[in-house]
Design an enzyme around this catalytic site. Structure first.
Site, short mmCIF file in Angstrom:
data_model
loop_
_atom_site.label_atom_id
_atom_site.label_comp_id
_atom_site.label_asym_id
_atom_site.label_seq_id
_atom_site.Cartn_x
_atom_site.Cartn_y
_atom_site.Cartn_z
N LYS A 24 5.25 -7.08 -6.93
CA LYS A 24 6.35 -6.32 -7.74
C LYS A 24 7.38 -7.44 -8.05
CE LYS A 24 4.79 -2.67 -9.56
NZ LYS A 24 4.25 -3.58 -10.62
N TRP A 26 6.86 -10.89 -7.10
CA TRP A 26 6.45 -12.19 -7.44
C TRP A 26 5.73 -12.44 -9.00
CZ3 TRP A 26 7.68 -16.50 -5.69
CH2 TRP A 26 8.22 -16.80 -4.46
N CYS A 160 13.74 -15.42 6.82
CA CYS A 160 13.83 -14.65 8.02
C CYS A 160 14.64 -13.36 7.69
CB CYS A 160 14.26 -15.37 9.33
SG CYS A 160 14.04 -14.32 10.80
N LYS A 168 12.91 -3.53 3.31
CA LYS A 168 14.03 -2.94 2.59
C LYS A 168 14.10 -4.06 1.08
CE LYS A 168 16.58 -1.28 6.49
NZ LYS A 168 16.49 -0.18 6.03
N LEU A 170 14.82 -6.93 0.96
CA LEU A 170 15.82 -8.14 1.13
C LEU A 170 15.21 -9.30 0.78
CD1 LEU A 170 17.97 -7.26 4.32
CD2 LEU A 170 18.76 -7.83 2.08
N ALA A 171 14.03 -9.72 1.08
CA ALA A 171 13.62 -10.89 1.04
C ALA A 171 13.70 -11.39 -0.40
CB ALA A 171 11.85 -11.00 1.58
N LEU A 409 7.62 -28.29 7.58
CA LEU A 409 8.10 -28.10 9.24
C LEU A 409 7.75 -26.42 9.21
CD1 LEU A 409 11.05 -30.44 9.17
CD2 LEU A 409 8.63 -30.79 9.96
C1 LIG Z 1 13.79 -23.72 -8.08
C2 LIG Z 1 14.16 -23.04 -6.76
C3 LIG Z 1 13.27 -22.03 -6.01
C4 LIG Z 1 13.22 -21.77 -4.81
C5 LIG Z 1 12.63 -20.34 -4.33
C6 LIG Z 1 11.17 -20.74 -4.20
C7 LIG Z 1 10.52 -19.70 -3.49
C8 LIG Z 1 10.52 -19.44 -2.16
C9 LIG Z 1 9.89 -18.36 -1.42
C10 LIG Z 1 9.97 -18.22 0.05
C11 LIG Z 1 9.19 -19.17 0.83
C12 LIG Z 1 9.42 -18.93 2.41
C13 LIG Z 1 8.62 -19.91 3.21
C14 LIG Z 1 8.83 -19.44 4.64
O1 LIG Z 1 9.89 -19.33 5.48
S1 LIG Z 1 7.32 -18.75 5.45
C15 LIG Z 1 7.98 -18.03 6.88
C16 LIG Z 1 8.38 -16.40 6.31
N1 LIG Z 1 9.23 -16.00 7.42
C17 LIG Z 1 8.25 -15.11 8.32
O2 LIG Z 1 7.10 -14.94 8.24
C18 LIG Z 1 9.48 -14.75 9.49
C19 LIG Z 1 9.05 -13.06 9.86
N2 LIG Z 1 8.99 -12.23 8.82
C20 LIG Z 1 10.03 -11.86 8.28
O3 LIG Z 1 11.25 -12.18 8.54
C21 LIG Z 1 9.74 -11.07 6.88
O4 LIG Z 1 8.62 -10.51 7.02
C22 LIG Z 1 10.22 -11.82 5.36
C23 LIG Z 1 11.52 -12.29 5.46
C24 LIG Z 1 9.19 -12.69 5.66
C25 LIG Z 1 9.86 -10.90 4.32
O5 LIG Z 1 10.56 -9.81 4.57
P1 LIG Z 1 9.88 -8.24 4.68
O6 LIG Z 1 8.86 -8.34 5.48
O7 LIG Z 1 11.23 -7.19 5.22
O8 LIG Z 1 9.53 -7.76 3.01
P2 LIG Z 1 10.75 -7.31 1.86
O9 LIG Z 1 10.62 -5.75 1.99
O10 LIG Z 1 12.04 -7.71 1.89
O11 LIG Z 1 9.99 -8.06 0.58
C26 LIG Z 1 8.68 -7.89 0.29
C27 LIG Z 1 8.62 -8.88 -0.75
O12 LIG Z 1 8.75 -10.25 -0.13
C28 LIG Z 1 7.46 -10.90 -0.14
N3 LIG Z 1 7.17 -11.68 0.99
C29 LIG Z 1 6.81 -11.50 1.98
N4 LIG Z 1 6.55 -12.50 2.95
C30 LIG Z 1 7.12 -13.67 2.26
C31 LIG Z 1 6.79 -15.07 2.37
N5 LIG Z 1 6.67 -15.38 3.44
N6 LIG Z 1 7.55 -15.81 1.18
C32 LIG Z 1 7.52 -15.41 0.14
N7 LIG Z 1 7.47 -14.07 -0.12
C33 LIG Z 1 7.30 -13.29 0.63
C34 LIG Z 1 6.37 -9.92 -0.23
O13 LIG Z 1 5.32 -10.46 -0.92
C35 LIG Z 1 7.05 -8.98 -1.11
O14 LIG Z 1 7.09 -9.47 -2.54
P3 LIG Z 1 5.89 -8.63 -3.51
O15 LIG Z 1 4.49 -8.82 -3.07
O16 LIG Z 1 6.20 -7.23 -3.64
O17 LIG Z 1 6.08 -9.44 -4.88
C1 LIG Z 2 6.93 -22.13 7.02
N1 LIG Z 2 6.54 -23.06 7.91
C2 LIG Z 2 5.05 -23.07 7.86
C3 LIG Z 2 4.75 -23.83 8.98
C4 LIG Z 2 4.97 -23.18 10.27
N2 LIG Z 2 3.89 -23.10 11.07
C5 LIG Z 2 3.80 -24.48 12.00
C6 LIG Z 2 2.64 -22.43 10.83
N3 LIG Z 2 2.84 -21.55 9.88
C7 LIG Z 2 1.68 -20.54 9.88
C8 LIG Z 2 0.91 -20.65 10.88
F1 LIG Z 2 -0.38 -19.89 11.02
C9 LIG Z 2 0.90 -21.63 11.90
N4 LIG Z 2 0.15 -21.88 12.92
C10 LIG Z 2 -0.02 -22.73 13.76
C11 LIG Z 2 -1.49 -22.14 14.29
C12 LIG Z 2 -0.95 -21.63 15.86
O1 LIG Z 2 -0.47 -22.35 16.70
N5 LIG Z 2 -1.43 -20.42 15.88
C13 LIG Z 2 -1.15 -19.48 17.26
C14 LIG Z 2 0.60 -19.63 17.42
C15 LIG Z 2 1.10 -20.13 18.43
N6 LIG Z 2 2.36 -19.93 18.06
C16 LIG Z 2 2.73 -19.31 17.03
C17 LIG Z 2 3.67 -18.86 16.32
C18 LIG Z 2 3.45 -18.23 15.05
C19 LIG Z 2 2.24 -18.15 14.46
C20 LIG Z 2 1.27 -18.56 15.34
N7 LIG Z 2 1.32 -18.87 16.30
C21 LIG Z 2 -1.14 -20.99 13.35
N8 LIG Z 2 1.58 -22.40 11.92
#
Ligand SMILES: CCCCCCCCCCCCCC(=O)SCCNC(=O)CCNC(=O)[C@H](O)C(C)(C)COP(=O)(O)OP(=O)(O)OC[C@H]1O[C@@H](n2cnc3c(N)ncnc32)[C@H](O)[C@@H]1OP(=O)(O)O
Ligand SMILES: CNCCCN(C)c1ncc(F)c(N2CC(C(=O)NCc3cnc4ccccn34)C2)n1
Length: 409
Positions: A24, A26, A160, A168, A170-171, A409
């Protein structure tokens, strides 16, 4: 045999499922959409044109009423600690919730303050009453070359939302707000990675792991003892020399920046997508920083020419629920260039150095020329896939990981 083919089948099913999912948020964004895959009438390049700055929304997006935007000043010890703690408790975990990334404070300051960075792109959400930090997203500026075009982009990372505020929507608000602030700096493209499938990856990479401390990795459940393998046989299998093998291998120093920049720019030129590093970028991203990034180079003992380079970054993971260990010390392969020393030998020396520095595991993606050493140096394929994305930039065809020269990173 059967397990492997079943696993492949499951992965194919999951990929099919994810591309049929309703996105919804994306679907409203200028990113490659699943329905457009294979549509060769769509040209490569920006999806939407830049807008005049006067047309960019001047005020922040609305948050649900209990929350407010905040800009996180990473120079402030207190704010940096709040960001560190939010991520330590709420950032990326593996699928079995056994590990969670534990980016250090010095790593976060390094990752978020490259040349030309904007504090306003370090975005937090606080609870109005308690001022508790409950969400975070960041951007840093980067010049990324896509084929022959060098594009000013934002690298987006550290998205995050606190575990208690998930699902909710928020992302999407966080993403729209960082997009708005990037637009205000007249930048219209972004690069990001995620472990989840979203519309639409430009490539999907596989993680590979090289055990350095196999006993600990098995104890904490990161690895399993191989079939017909004993622990002592496993320890012997992964044993490394006590010292490096390459003559002239040494730590990178400040005076090496011009030579390393030349070496890296020429090497990265072969990849379809890669950073366009200048000397300031190389000084920031590749000069060794204790517990954050290590980089080594080979200076020819005869000619004093710098012929090779290797680097890795330090990203520990918290081990959730293990009595004996709390932290997994992981090194992640960063940028490596070999022109004289065989890449195999250079990377084996990187493993030796990481083992000397007490890392438990050395991770690498199958990007650039990494495939040429992974199996031979006893890396095993991980369960984590890393999907790479571009925002507002269409590629006609997805890339192979070996065409990618960008490590985020
Ligand atoms: C020109 C400049 C542009 C700049 C912006 C470029 C884009 C940057 C994009 C971001 C790059 C990030 C790079 C990194 O940091 S990747 C690492 C992401 N962080 C984590 O995985 C940490 C643990 N998880 C969380 O904190 C939450 O689950 C997050 C915050 C990830 C989602 O919060 P929550 O789980 O409470 O969900 P919601 O109800 O708020 O929202 C649901 C919507 O969000 C979409 N969603 C879920 N996960 C991701 C994700 N990793 N990238 C993009 N979108 C994501 C999902 O498809 C759905 O949308 P849709 O499927 O309905 O459409
Ligand atoms: C948004 N920045 C992307 C890079 C963040 N990076 C390094 C990352 N993103 C997704 C992954 F799938 C991943 N993996 C490293 C592999 C691994 O080590 N898997 C076991 C494991 C040990 N600790 C963790 C913590 C979280 C997830 C898997 N973990 C899988 N790395």
């Amino acid at each position: 045999k059967n397990d492997a083919s079943l696993e492949t089948l499951v992965k194919k099913f999951q990929d099919t499922l994810s591309s049929s999912k309703k996105h919804k948020f994306w679907e409203t964004q200028p990113v490659g959409q699943f329905k457009d895959i294979g549509n060769s009438t769509l040209s490569e390049g920006p999806i939407e044109p830049p807008a005049p700055l006067s047309e960019v929304k001047q005020e922040p997006y609305n948050l649900p009423s209990p929350y407010e935007w905040t800009t996180c000043d990473m120079d402030s010890e207190e704010t940096c600690s709040e960001v560190y703690n939010l991520l330590m408790n709420n950032y990326v975990e593996d699928d079995e919730n056994m590990f969670r990334f534990n980016y250090s404070k010095e790593f976060l300051r390094w990752a978020l303050r490259p040349p030309g960075y904007f504090k306003s792109w370090h975005i937090g959400v606080r609870v109005k009453t308690s001022k508790k930090l409950v969400a975070f997203i960041t951007g840093v500026p980067a010049r990324i070359r896509v084929r022959e075009e060098v594009v000013n982009m934002a690298e987006i990372n550290f998205l995050c939302v606190h575990k208690k505020l998930r699902s909710k929507r928020l992302a999407p608000v966080m993403i729209k707000e960082v997009t708005r602030r990037v637009h205000l700096e007249n930048i219209w493209q972004a690069a990001y990675t995620a472990g989840v499938v979203l519309p639409t990856p430009i490539t999907t990479c596989q993680y590979w792991h090289r055990s350095l401390n196999p006993k600990k990795l098995i104890d904490v459940g990161f690895s399993r003892l191989g079939a017909r393998m004993t622990m002592s046989r496993t320890i012997k299998l992964y044993k490394l020399p006590d010292s490096t093998a390459t003559p002239g291998l040494r730590k990178m120093e400040l005076h090496d920046v011009p030579a390393v920049t030349r070496l890296l720019k020429s090497y990265l030129g072969q990849f379809a997508v890669a950073p366009d590093f200048d000397e300031d970028d190389v000084e920031h991203w590749l000069l060794p920083t204790e517990n954050v990034v290590d980089s080594y180079l080979v200076e020819s003992p005869e000619t004093h020419e710098i012929t090779d380079f290797c680097s890795f970054y330090t990203l520990p993971s918290s081990i959730l629920g293990n009595q004996n260990y709390t932290t997994l010390k992981a090194a992640y392969s960063y940028y490596n260039v070999s022109t004289k020393t065989p890449l195999l030998q250079l990377m084996n020396d990187a493993l030796v150095v990481a083992k000397q520095k007490d890392y438990d595991v050395f991770n690498a993606l199958d990007v650039m020329q990494n495939e040429s050493f992974l199996k031979e140096l006893k890396f095993g394929p991980g369960d984590g896939q890393l999907h790479y994305y571009l925002y507002n930039y269409r590629l006609q065809h997805a890339l192979k990981p070996s065409e990618l020269g960008l490590v985020l990173l």
